[in-house]
Design a protein around this motif. Sequence first.
Motif, PDB file in Angstrom:
ATOM      1  N   LYS A   2      -8.596 115.100 -39.138  1.00 57.38           N
ATOM      2  CA  LYS A   2      -7.267 114.526 -39.349  1.00 57.38           C
ATOM      3  C   LYS A   2      -7.024 114.273 -40.831  1.00 57.38           C
ATOM      4  O   LYS A   2      -7.916 113.838 -41.559  1.00 57.38           O
ATOM      5  N   GLN A   4      -3.839 112.936 -43.763  1.00 53.50           N
ATOM      6  CA  GLN A   4      -2.568 112.289 -44.074  1.00 53.50           C
ATOM      7  C   GLN A   4      -1.975 113.085 -45.224  1.00 53.50           C
ATOM      8  O   GLN A   4      -2.657 113.331 -46.221  1.00 53.50           O
ATOM      9  N   ARG A  17       3.160 112.686 -43.223  1.00 53.42           N
ATOM     10  CA  ARG A  17       2.733 113.154 -41.909  1.00 53.42           C
ATOM     11  C   ARG A  17       1.244 112.911 -41.703  1.00 53.42           C
ATOM     12  O   ARG A  17       0.464 112.971 -42.637  1.00 53.42           O
ATOM     13  N   LYS A  18       0.873 112.680 -40.460  1.00 54.13           N
ATOM     14  CA  LYS A  18      -0.532 112.664 -40.071  1.00 54.13           C
ATOM     15  C   LYS A  18      -0.723 113.924 -39.233  1.00 54.13           C
ATOM     16  O   LYS A  18       0.050 114.162 -38.291  1.00 54.13           O
ATOM     17  N   ARG A  20      -3.567 117.045 -37.524  1.00 53.30           N
ATOM     18  CA  ARG A  20      -4.898 117.498 -37.144  1.00 53.30           C
ATOM     19  C   ARG A  20      -4.955 118.985 -37.479  1.00 53.30           C
ATOM     20  O   ARG A  20      -4.253 119.804 -36.880  1.00 53.30           O
ATOM     21  N   HIS A  36      -1.532 120.288 -35.775  1.00 55.30           N
ATOM     22  CA  HIS A  36      -0.776 119.446 -34.852  1.00 55.30           C
ATOM     23  C   HIS A  36      -0.212 118.286 -35.675  1.00 55.30           C
ATOM     24  O   HIS A  36      -0.952 117.576 -36.348  1.00 55.30           O
ATOM     25  N   CYS A  37       1.086 118.121 -35.637  1.00 52.15           N
ATOM     26  CA  CYS A  37       1.748 117.036 -36.351  1.00 52.15           C
ATOM     27  C   CYS A  37       1.971 115.892 -35.363  1.00 52.15           C
ATOM     28  O   CYS A  37       2.637 116.063 -34.332  1.00 52.15           O
ATOM     29  N   TYR A  38       1.388 114.740 -35.682  1.00 54.30           N
ATOM     30  CA  TYR A  38       1.505 113.584 -34.782  1.00 54.30           C
ATOM     31  C   TYR A  38       2.920 113.019 -34.763  1.00 54.30           C
ATOM     32  O   TYR A  38       3.357 112.481 -33.740  1.00 54.30           O
ATOM     33  N   LYS A  41       4.744 115.583 -32.639  1.00 52.12           N
ATOM     34  CA  LYS A  41       4.021 115.823 -31.383  1.00 52.12           C
ATOM     35  C   LYS A  41       4.038 117.308 -31.015  1.00 52.12           C
ATOM     36  O   LYS A  41       4.245 117.683 -29.850  1.00 52.12           O
TER      37      LYS A  41
END
Length: 71
Positions: A2, A4, A17-18, A20, A36-38, A41
């Motif tokens: 992960k 930032q 953005r956070k 993965r 994958h952008c939290y 989603k």
Amino acid sequence: MKYQLIYSDAFGEVSERKIRFERTNDRDGTLSLVAHCYMRKAQREFRTDRIIEIADAETGVVIRDPETFFA
């Protein structure tokens, strides 16, 4: 892993953005992070030349050269 990141989109809009990280994508010599952008989603692509800052979300260590780091 992960991360930032602070990112500027094609219109110059800056967002934090956070993500993965999943893989890289090279289109015509432009490297992008597929992740994958939290916030959204969903899977997104982030061009490395538009990343203002990126850091390991767990340690806070800033990655100075994302293009080389993820290549």
